[in-house]
Design a protein around this motif. Structure first.
Motif, PDB file in Angstrom:
ATOM      1  N   GLN A 186      -0.703  25.776  14.503  1.00  0.00           N
ATOM      2  CA  GLN A 186      -0.657  25.159  12.913  1.00  0.00           C
ATOM      3  C   GLN A 186      -1.822  24.805  12.525  1.00  0.00           C
ATOM      4  N   GLU A 187      -1.970  24.774  11.475  1.00  0.00           N
ATOM      5  CA  GLU A 187      -3.425  24.978  10.361  1.00  0.00           C
ATOM      6  C   GLU A 187      -3.042  23.353  10.691  1.00  0.00           C
ATOM      7  N   PRO A 188      -5.314  22.729  10.546  1.00  0.00           N
ATOM      8  CA  PRO A 188      -4.775  21.068  10.775  1.00  0.00           C
ATOM      9  C   PRO A 188      -4.768  20.428   9.401  1.00  0.00           C
ATOM     10  N   THR A 189      -4.436  19.531   9.070  1.00  0.00           N
ATOM     11  CA  THR A 189      -4.534  19.235   7.539  1.00  0.00           C
ATOM     12  C   THR A 189      -6.310  18.407   7.232  1.00  0.00           C
ATOM     13  N   ALA A 221       1.277  -1.194  -0.103  1.00  0.00           N
ATOM     14  CA  ALA A 221      -0.236   0.010  -0.050  1.00  0.00           C
ATOM     15  C   ALA A 221       0.677   1.299   0.359  1.00  0.00           C
ATOM     16  N   GLU A 222       0.076   2.392  -0.672  1.00  0.00           N
ATOM     17  CA  GLU A 222       0.582   4.178  -0.508  1.00  0.00           C
ATOM     18  C   GLU A 222       0.412   3.948   1.348  1.00  0.00           C
ATOM     19  N   VAL A 223       1.040   5.191   1.722  1.00  0.00           N
ATOM     20  CA  VAL A 223       0.859   5.082   3.289  1.00  0.00           C
ATOM     21  C   VAL A 223       1.322   6.132   3.222  1.00  0.00           C
ATOM     22  N   SER A 224       0.146   7.064   4.186  1.00  0.00           N
ATOM     23  CA  SER A 224       1.788   8.502   5.165  1.00  0.00           C
ATOM     24  C   SER A 224       0.711   8.596   5.623  1.00  0.00           C
ATOM     25  N   ILE A 225       1.246   9.142   6.833  1.00  0.00           N
ATOM     26  CA  ILE A 225       1.155   9.013   8.573  1.00  0.00           C
ATOM     27  C   ILE A 225       0.380  10.722   8.929  1.00  0.00           C
ATOM     28  N   ILE A 226      -1.081  10.284   9.419  1.00  0.00           N
ATOM     29  CA  ILE A 226      -1.749  11.718   9.767  1.00  0.00           C
ATOM     30  C   ILE A 226      -1.016  12.693  10.484  1.00  0.00           C
ATOM     31  N   THR A 227      -0.580  13.376  11.705  1.00  0.00           N
ATOM     32  CA  THR A 227      -0.384  14.195  12.738  1.00  0.00           C
ATOM     33  C   THR A 227      -1.410  14.842  13.314  1.00  0.00           C
ATOM     34  N   ALA A 228      -1.061  15.577  14.602  1.00  0.00           N
ATOM     35  CA  ALA A 228      -2.055  16.064  15.378  1.00  0.00           C
ATOM     36  C   ALA A 228      -1.354  16.927  15.246  1.00  0.00           C
ATOM     37  N   PRO A 229      -2.545  17.934  14.192  1.00  0.00           N
ATOM     38  CA  PRO A 229      -1.384  19.380  14.354  1.00  0.00           C
ATOM     39  C   PRO A 229      -0.984  19.921  15.552  1.00  0.00           C
TER      40      PRO A 229
END
Length: 88
Positions: A67-70, A55-63
Motif C-alpha cells: 500500500q502506498e503511504p499517505t 479539535a478536528e483529528v484524523s489518525i495516521i496509520t502505517a501503510p
C-alpha cells in the motif's frame, strides 16, 4: 474536556486531555496498533501529542503491505527514522 471531531463528522467527548493514540484506542484495538500519529486541526503530530481542547483529528496509520503511504505517514516515518539515525 475536549470534543474530537473525526473525518466522518462524528464526535467523541473525552473527560480529560487525550492524544491521537488515545483516540485510536477508543475507536478500536486494530486502529490503535496501526496508529503512528495524527493530524490535529491540519497539523501533523506524533501519537502522544496532547490534545486539551476541541479539535478536528484524523489518525495516521502505517501503510499496509503493498500500500502506498499517505504523505502524512511518510513524513512521520521519515522523521522517526531521522531521530534513530541521529542517535546512532
Amino acid at each position: 474536556m475536549p470534543q474530537i471531531t473525526l473525518p466522518d463528522g462524528s464526535t467523541k467527548d473525552f473527560d480529560e486531555a487525550t492524544s491521537p493514540n488515545g483516540i485510536a484506542a477508543s475507536i478500536g484495538s486494530g486502529l490503535a496498533k496501526a496508529a503512528i500519529g495524527g493530524v490535529v486541526d491540519g497539523v501533523v503530530v506524533d501519537g502522544d501529542h496532547p490534545i486539551t481542547e476541541d479539535a478536528e483529528v484524523s489518525i495516521i496509520t502505517a501503510p499496509r503491505k503493498k500500500q502506498e503511504p499517505t504523505p502524512e505517514a511518510l513524513h512521520l516515518l521519515r522523521h522517526s527514522a531521522a531521530h534513530v539515525m541521529a542517535e546512532a
